[in-house]
Design a protein around this motif. Structure first.
Motif, PDB file in Angstrom:
ATOM      1  N   SER A  86      12.031  -7.446  -0.555  1.00 46.41           N
ATOM      2  CA  SER A  86      10.926  -7.694   0.420  1.00 46.41           C
ATOM      3  C   SER A  86      10.163  -6.500   0.459  1.00 46.41           C
ATOM      4  CB  SER A  86      11.565  -7.685   1.825  1.00 46.41           C
ATOM      5  OG  SER A  86      12.576  -8.982   1.961  1.00 46.41           O
ATOM      6  N   GLY A  87       8.736  -6.771   0.533  1.00 44.31           N
ATOM      7  CA  GLY A  87       7.772  -5.962   0.796  1.00 44.31           C
ATOM      8  C   GLY A  87       7.358  -5.108  -0.579  1.00 44.31           C
TER       9      GLY A  87
ATOM     10  N   LEU B 276       9.758  -1.661  11.123  1.00 43.28           N
ATOM     11  CA  LEU B 276       9.652  -1.902   9.754  1.00 43.28           C
ATOM     12  C   LEU B 276       8.605  -1.024   9.049  1.00 43.28           C
ATOM     13  CD1 LEU B 276       8.516  -5.627  10.101  1.00 43.28           C
ATOM     14  CD2 LEU B 276      10.446  -4.829   9.011  1.00 43.28           C
ATOM     15  N   ARG B 277       7.611  -0.159   9.855  1.00 43.00           N
ATOM     16  CA  ARG B 277       7.183   0.958   8.997  1.00 43.00           C
ATOM     17  C   ARG B 277       8.121   2.193   8.658  1.00 43.00           C
ATOM     18  NH1 ARG B 277       1.430   1.667   9.383  1.00 43.00           N
ATOM     19  NH2 ARG B 277       0.384  -0.086  10.086  1.00 43.00           N
TER      20      ARG B 277
ATOM     21  N   GLN C  52       3.710  10.454  -1.245  1.00 38.71           N
ATOM     22  CA  GLN C  52       2.562   9.376  -0.624  1.00 38.71           C
ATOM     23  C   GLN C  52       3.121   8.472   0.305  1.00 38.71           C
ATOM     24  OE1 GLN C  52       2.741   8.132  -5.068  1.00 38.71           O
ATOM     25  NE2 GLN C  52       0.685   8.208  -4.787  1.00 38.71           N
ATOM     26  N   ALA C  53       4.316   8.126   0.902  1.00 37.33           N
ATOM     27  CA  ALA C  53       4.838   7.420   1.777  1.00 37.33           C
ATOM     28  C   ALA C  53       3.798   7.093   2.865  1.00 37.33           C
ATOM     29  CB  ALA C  53       6.009   7.993   2.201  1.00 37.33           C
ATOM     30  N   ASP C  54       3.273   8.190   3.666  1.00 38.02           N
ATOM     31  CA  ASP C  54       2.570   7.938   4.908  1.00 38.02           C
ATOM     32  C   ASP C  54       1.351   7.242   4.382  1.00 38.02           C
ATOM     33  OD1 ASP C  54       4.116   9.573   6.405  1.00 38.02           O
ATOM     34  OD2 ASP C  54       3.240  11.169   6.139  1.00 38.02           O
ATOM     35  N   GLU C  55       0.713   7.327   3.443  1.00 36.52           N
ATOM     36  CA  GLU C  55      -0.537   6.576   3.064  1.00 36.52           C
ATOM     37  C   GLU C  55      -0.376   5.188   2.690  1.00 36.52           C
ATOM     38  OE1 GLU C  55      -2.236   8.286  -0.935  1.00 36.52           O
ATOM     39  OE2 GLU C  55      -1.452  10.000   0.326  1.00 36.52           O
ATOM     40  N   LEU C  56       0.741   4.898   1.904  1.00 33.24           N
ATOM     41  CA  LEU C  56       1.010   3.748   1.524  1.00 33.24           C
ATOM     42  C   LEU C  56       1.764   2.779   2.453  1.00 33.24           C
ATOM     43  CD1 LEU C  56       2.836   4.855  -2.245  1.00 33.24           C
ATOM     44  CD2 LEU C  56       0.690   3.673  -1.774  1.00 33.24           C
ATOM     45  N   VAL C  57       2.130   3.300   3.699  1.00 31.42           N
ATOM     46  CA  VAL C  57       2.987   2.404   4.214  1.00 31.42           C
ATOM     47  C   VAL C  57       1.821   1.293   5.028  1.00 31.42           C
ATOM     48  CG1 VAL C  57       3.816   2.246   6.744  1.00 31.42           C
ATOM     49  CG2 VAL C  57       4.753   3.903   5.257  1.00 31.42           C
ATOM     50  N   ASP C  58       0.700   1.606   5.019  1.00 29.30           N
ATOM     51  CA  ASP C  58      -0.295   0.809   5.620  1.00 29.30           C
ATOM     52  C   ASP C  58      -0.462  -0.159   4.630  1.00 29.30           C
ATOM     53  OD1 ASP C  58      -0.841   2.209   7.974  1.00 29.30           O
ATOM     54  OD2 ASP C  58      -2.499   3.223   7.212  1.00 29.30           O
ATOM     55  N   LEU C  59      -0.296   0.010   3.202  1.00 26.13           N
ATOM     56  CA  LEU C  59      -0.436  -1.030   2.399  1.00 26.13           C
ATOM     57  C   LEU C  59       0.621  -1.952   2.409  1.00 26.13           C
ATOM     58  CD1 LEU C  59      -1.819   0.996  -0.790  1.00 26.13           C
ATOM     59  CD2 LEU C  59      -3.239  -0.321   0.981  1.00 26.13           C
TER      60      LEU C  59
ATOM     61  N   ILE D 180       3.055  -2.712   5.127  1.00 25.99           N
ATOM     62  CA  ILE D 180       3.499  -3.163   6.275  1.00 25.99           C
ATOM     63  C   ILE D 180       3.163  -4.982   6.301  1.00 25.99           C
ATOM     64  CG2 ILE D 180       1.402  -2.482   7.328  1.00 25.99           C
ATOM     65  CD1 ILE D 180       4.873  -2.816   8.926  1.00 25.99           C
ATOM     66  N   ASP D 181       1.836  -5.288   5.771  1.00 28.07           N
ATOM     67  CA  ASP D 181       1.580  -6.648   6.203  1.00 28.07           C
ATOM     68  C   ASP D 181       2.532  -7.525   5.131  1.00 28.07           C
ATOM     69  OD1 ASP D 181      -0.121  -6.310   7.958  1.00 28.07           O
ATOM     70  OD2 ASP D 181      -2.070  -6.530   6.489  1.00 28.07           O
ATOM     71  N   VAL D 182       2.707  -7.096   3.970  1.00 31.50           N
ATOM     72  CA  VAL D 182       3.399  -7.932   2.997  1.00 31.50           C
ATOM     73  C   VAL D 182       4.843  -7.891   3.400  1.00 31.50           C
ATOM     74  CG1 VAL D 182       4.391  -7.986   0.538  1.00 31.50           C
ATOM     75  CG2 VAL D 182       1.967  -7.180   0.854  1.00 31.50           C
ATOM     76  N   MET D 183       5.556  -6.643   4.025  1.00 28.68           N
ATOM     77  CA  MET D 183       6.700  -6.773   4.511  1.00 28.68           C
ATOM     78  C   MET D 183       7.085  -7.531   5.462  1.00 28.68           C
ATOM     79  SD  MET D 183      10.001  -5.202   4.250  1.00 28.68           S
ATOM     80  CE  MET D 183       9.967  -3.591   3.657  1.00 28.68           C
TER      81      MET D 183
END
Length: 243
Positions: free
Chosen positions: A28-29, A141-142, A157-164, A166-169
Protein backbone atom coordinates in the motif's frame (compact mmCIF):
# COMPACT_ATOMS: atom_id res chain seq x y z
CA UNK A 1 6.67 -6.51 -28.76
CA UNK A 2 4.57 -5.08 -25.94
CA UNK A 3 2.19 -2.22 -26.60
CA UNK A 4 2.54 0.91 -24.39
CA UNK A 5 -0.66 0.06 -22.49
CA UNK A 6 0.85 -3.32 -21.65
CA UNK A 7 4.35 -2.12 -20.82
CA UNK A 8 3.06 0.34 -18.20
CA UNK A 9 2.34 -2.53 -15.79
CA UNK A 10 6.01 -3.49 -15.50
CA UNK A 11 8.94 -1.61 -14.02
CA UNK A 12 11.03 -3.78 -16.33
CA UNK A 13 9.52 -5.92 -19.07
CA UNK A 14 9.63 -9.65 -18.38
CA UNK A 15 12.41 -11.36 -20.32
CA UNK A 16 11.17 -13.24 -23.37
CA UNK A 17 13.17 -16.31 -22.34
CA UNK A 18 12.15 -16.38 -18.67
CA UNK A 19 11.23 -19.91 -17.61
CA UNK A 20 8.78 -18.65 -14.96
CA UNK A 21 7.57 -15.29 -13.64
CA UNK A 22 7.16 -14.27 -10.00
CA UNK A 23 4.70 -11.37 -10.13
CA UNK A 24 5.31 -9.14 -7.10
CA UNK A 25 2.50 -6.76 -6.12
CA UNK A 26 3.56 -3.56 -4.35
CA UNK A 27 2.59 -2.71 -0.79
CA UNK A 28 0.00 0.00 0.00
CA UNK A 29 1.19 3.48 -0.94
CA UNK A 30 4.19 2.18 -2.89
CA UNK A 31 5.22 1.42 -6.44
CA UNK A 32 7.20 -1.35 -8.04
CA UNK A 33 10.56 0.10 -7.00
CA UNK A 34 9.91 -1.07 -3.45
CA UNK A 35 11.31 -4.43 -4.61
CA UNK A 36 14.67 -2.93 -5.56
CA UNK A 37 16.48 -4.91 -2.84
CA UNK A 38 15.15 -8.20 -4.24
CA UNK A 39 17.24 -10.26 -6.67
CA UNK A 40 16.24 -10.39 -10.32
CA UNK A 41 15.67 -14.15 -10.04
CA UNK A 42 14.52 -16.53 -7.33
CA UNK A 43 15.17 -20.14 -8.30
CA UNK A 44 13.64 -20.71 -11.74
CA UNK A 45 11.54 -17.53 -11.62
CA UNK A 46 12.29 -14.03 -12.84
CA UNK A 47 11.08 -11.48 -10.28
CA UNK A 48 8.66 -9.09 -11.99
CA UNK A 49 7.48 -6.19 -9.79
CA UNK A 50 4.12 -4.89 -10.97
CA UNK A 51 3.57 -1.16 -11.41
CA UNK A 52 0.22 0.31 -10.40
CA UNK A 53 -1.43 3.59 -11.43
CA UNK A 54 -0.95 6.90 -9.62
CA UNK A 55 2.61 6.24 -8.49
CA UNK A 56 6.18 6.56 -9.80
CA UNK A 57 6.20 6.52 -13.62
CA UNK A 58 2.38 6.23 -13.68
CA UNK A 59 1.78 9.23 -11.44
CA UNK A 60 -0.38 11.00 -14.04
CA UNK A 61 -2.89 8.14 -14.13
CA UNK A 62 -5.86 8.04 -11.73
CA UNK A 63 -6.01 5.61 -8.84
CA UNK A 64 -7.34 2.15 -9.70
CA UNK A 65 -10.28 2.43 -7.27
CA UNK A 66 -10.96 -1.10 -6.00
CA UNK A 67 -8.93 -4.30 -6.08
CA UNK A 68 -11.59 -5.79 -8.37
CA UNK A 69 -11.19 -2.93 -10.86
CA UNK A 70 -7.40 -3.17 -10.64
CA UNK A 71 -7.38 -6.89 -11.43
CA UNK A 72 -9.85 -6.49 -14.29
CA UNK A 73 -7.86 -3.71 -15.96
CA UNK A 74 -4.56 -5.52 -15.49
CA UNK A 75 -5.89 -8.76 -16.97
CA UNK A 76 -7.49 -6.87 -19.86
CA UNK A 77 -4.06 -5.48 -20.71
CA UNK A 78 -1.61 -8.25 -19.88
CA UNK A 79 -3.58 -11.35 -18.90
CA UNK A 80 -2.50 -13.37 -21.89
CA UNK A 81 1.12 -12.22 -21.52
CA UNK A 82 1.53 -13.19 -17.88
CA UNK A 83 -0.25 -16.52 -18.25
CA UNK A 84 1.58 -17.61 -21.39
CA UNK A 85 4.21 -19.32 -19.19
CA UNK A 86 4.28 -20.64 -15.62
CA UNK A 87 3.92 -17.91 -13.04
CA UNK A 88 3.53 -17.30 -9.32
CA UNK A 89 2.32 -14.29 -7.35
CA UNK A 90 3.65 -12.63 -4.19
CA UNK A 91 1.93 -9.98 -2.13
CA UNK A 92 2.51 -8.60 1.35
CA UNK A 93 -0.22 -7.03 3.51
CA UNK A 94 -1.92 -4.41 1.29
CA UNK A 95 -0.28 -6.02 -1.74
CA UNK A 96 -1.51 -9.54 -0.95
CA UNK A 97 -5.22 -9.00 -1.53
CA UNK A 98 -4.94 -7.36 -4.98
CA UNK A 99 -2.52 -10.14 -5.97
CA UNK A 100 -5.08 -12.69 -4.83
CA UNK A 101 -7.91 -10.90 -6.64
CA UNK A 102 -5.79 -11.20 -9.79
CA UNK A 103 -5.69 -14.97 -9.25
CA UNK A 104 -9.45 -15.12 -8.67
CA UNK A 105 -10.29 -13.18 -11.82
CA UNK A 106 -7.78 -15.10 -13.93
CA UNK A 107 -9.61 -18.29 -12.91
CA UNK A 108 -12.98 -16.72 -13.71
CA UNK A 109 -11.72 -15.93 -17.22
CA UNK A 110 -10.44 -19.44 -17.76
CA UNK A 111 -6.80 -18.26 -17.82
CA UNK A 112 -4.06 -20.50 -16.41
CA UNK A 113 -3.63 -20.35 -12.66
CA UNK A 114 -0.37 -19.63 -10.84
CA UNK A 115 2.10 -22.32 -9.85
CA UNK A 116 2.29 -20.84 -6.34
CA UNK A 117 0.44 -18.11 -4.43
CA UNK A 118 2.51 -16.40 -1.72
CA UNK A 119 0.38 -14.40 0.74
CA UNK A 120 2.46 -12.56 3.34
CA UNK A 121 1.08 -10.80 6.44
CA UNK A 122 -2.55 -10.81 5.35
CA UNK A 123 -5.79 -12.49 6.34
CA UNK A 124 -7.91 -14.29 3.76
CA UNK A 125 -10.51 -12.17 1.90
CA UNK A 126 -13.45 -13.57 3.86
CA UNK A 127 -11.77 -12.67 7.18
CA UNK A 128 -11.09 -9.01 6.46
CA UNK A 129 -10.62 -6.24 6.41
CA UNK A 130 -7.92 -6.35 9.07
CA UNK A 131 -5.01 -4.13 9.96
CA UNK A 132 -4.10 -1.23 12.20
CA UNK A 133 -3.63 1.04 9.17
CA UNK A 134 -7.36 0.89 8.43
CA UNK A 135 -8.16 2.86 11.57
CA UNK A 136 -5.49 5.56 11.26
CA UNK A 137 -6.22 9.21 10.48
CA UNK A 138 -4.04 11.27 8.16
CA UNK A 139 -1.50 12.05 10.89
CA UNK A 140 -1.23 8.38 11.73
CA UNK A 141 -0.77 7.40 8.09
CA UNK A 142 1.89 10.08 7.67
CA UNK A 143 3.81 8.58 10.58
CA UNK A 144 3.51 5.12 9.03
CA UNK A 145 4.72 6.39 5.64
CA UNK A 146 7.76 7.96 7.30
CA UNK A 147 8.51 4.62 8.96
CA UNK A 148 8.07 2.77 5.68
CA UNK A 149 10.39 5.17 3.85
CA UNK A 150 12.98 4.66 6.56
CA UNK A 151 12.66 0.90 6.16
CA UNK A 152 13.14 1.34 2.41
CA UNK A 153 16.38 3.30 2.98
CA UNK A 154 15.02 6.79 2.31
CA UNK A 155 15.17 8.17 5.86
CA UNK A 156 17.00 11.34 4.80
CA UNK A 157 14.24 12.22 2.34
CA UNK A 158 11.30 10.96 4.40
CA UNK A 159 9.89 14.36 5.40
CA UNK A 160 9.68 15.69 1.84
CA UNK A 161 8.43 12.41 0.37
CA UNK A 162 5.54 11.93 2.80
CA UNK A 163 3.51 14.58 0.97
CA UNK A 164 3.94 12.63 -2.28
CA UNK A 165 2.86 9.36 -0.70
CA UNK A 166 -0.05 10.36 1.53
CA UNK A 167 -2.79 10.59 -1.13
CA UNK A 168 -1.79 7.25 -2.65
CA UNK A 169 -1.63 5.62 0.77
CA UNK A 170 -5.09 6.91 1.73
CA UNK A 171 -6.62 5.63 -1.52
CA UNK A 172 -4.89 2.26 -1.19
CA UNK A 173 -6.04 1.89 2.42
CA UNK A 174 -9.61 2.64 1.34
CA UNK A 175 -9.37 -0.08 -1.34
CA UNK A 176 -8.25 -2.47 1.39
CA UNK A 177 -11.04 -1.31 3.71
CA UNK A 178 -13.83 -2.09 1.22
CA UNK A 179 -12.46 -5.38 -0.11
CA UNK A 180 -14.24 -8.57 0.88
CA UNK A 181 -15.04 -11.87 -0.80
CA UNK A 182 -16.74 -14.98 0.52
CA UNK A 183 -14.54 -18.05 0.67
CA UNK A 184 -14.19 -19.84 -2.65
CA UNK A 185 -11.65 -21.86 -4.59
CA UNK A 186 -8.71 -20.98 -6.80
CA UNK A 187 -6.24 -23.16 -8.70
CA UNK A 188 -2.73 -23.58 -7.36
CA UNK A 189 -1.27 -23.82 -3.89
CA UNK A 190 -1.05 -21.12 -1.25
CA UNK A 191 1.90 -20.44 1.02
CA UNK A 192 0.75 -18.21 3.89
CA UNK A 193 3.79 -16.36 5.22
CA UNK A 194 3.73 -14.86 8.69
CA UNK A 195 6.44 -13.00 10.62
CA UNK A 196 7.13 -13.74 14.26
CA UNK A 197 7.54 -10.07 15.29
CA UNK A 198 4.79 -8.63 13.06
CA UNK A 199 2.41 -6.56 15.19
CA UNK A 200 0.43 -5.20 12.22
CA UNK A 201 -1.04 -8.52 11.05
CA UNK A 202 -0.17 -11.24 13.58
CA UNK A 203 0.39 -14.55 11.84
CA UNK A 204 -2.08 -16.27 14.19
CA UNK A 205 -4.89 -14.55 12.25
CA UNK A 206 -3.94 -16.12 8.91
CA UNK A 207 -6.17 -19.16 9.29
CA UNK A 208 -8.63 -18.66 6.43
CA UNK A 209 -6.42 -19.40 3.42
CA UNK A 210 -6.99 -23.20 3.39
CA UNK A 211 -10.61 -22.52 2.45
CA UNK A 212 -9.38 -21.34 -0.98
CA UNK A 213 -6.69 -23.87 -1.91
CA UNK A 214 -4.23 -26.33 -0.34
CA UNK A 215 -2.21 -24.15 2.03
CA UNK A 216 1.06 -24.41 3.90
CA UNK A 217 1.83 -21.83 6.57
CA UNK A 218 5.36 -20.65 7.24
CA UNK A 219 6.40 -18.27 10.03
CA UNK A 220 9.68 -16.44 9.40
CA UNK A 221 11.78 -14.27 11.67
CA UNK A 222 11.13 -10.57 11.25
CA UNK A 223 8.82 -7.59 11.54
CA UNK A 224 6.15 -6.28 9.19
CA UNK A 225 8.77 -4.67 6.94
CA UNK A 226 11.46 -7.37 6.92
CA UNK A 227 10.29 -8.67 3.53
CA UNK A 228 11.60 -5.48 1.89
CA UNK A 229 15.16 -6.67 2.56
CA UNK A 230 14.61 -9.99 0.76
CA UNK A 231 16.00 -11.89 3.78
CA UNK A 232 17.69 -15.23 3.04
CA UNK A 233 15.04 -17.34 4.76
CA UNK A 234 12.30 -15.73 2.64
CA UNK A 235 14.26 -16.27 -0.58
CA UNK A 236 14.98 -19.87 0.41
CA UNK A 237 11.29 -20.47 1.05
CA UNK A 238 10.26 -18.95 -2.28
CA UNK A 239 12.91 -20.89 -4.18
CA UNK A 240 11.93 -24.15 -2.50
CA UNK A 241 8.25 -23.71 -3.33
CA UNK A 242 8.88 -22.53 -6.88
CA UNK A 243 11.25 -25.39 -7.56
Amino acid sequence: MMEPHQRRWFLNEPSAGAEMLLLAMPYSGCGASMYRAWPSRVGPAEVVPLQLPWRENRMREPHFGTYQDLAKTMLDDVGELITARPYAVFGHCGGALPAFELVIQAAERGLPGPRQIFMSSQVAPQDGPWGRFLGLDEAGLRAEIAGLLTAMGAAAQADELVDLFIDVMEADVEANRVYWRPAGTVPGRITAIGWDADVEVPHELMTGWPMWAPTEKEVLRGTHYTFLEAPPDLLELLERKLG
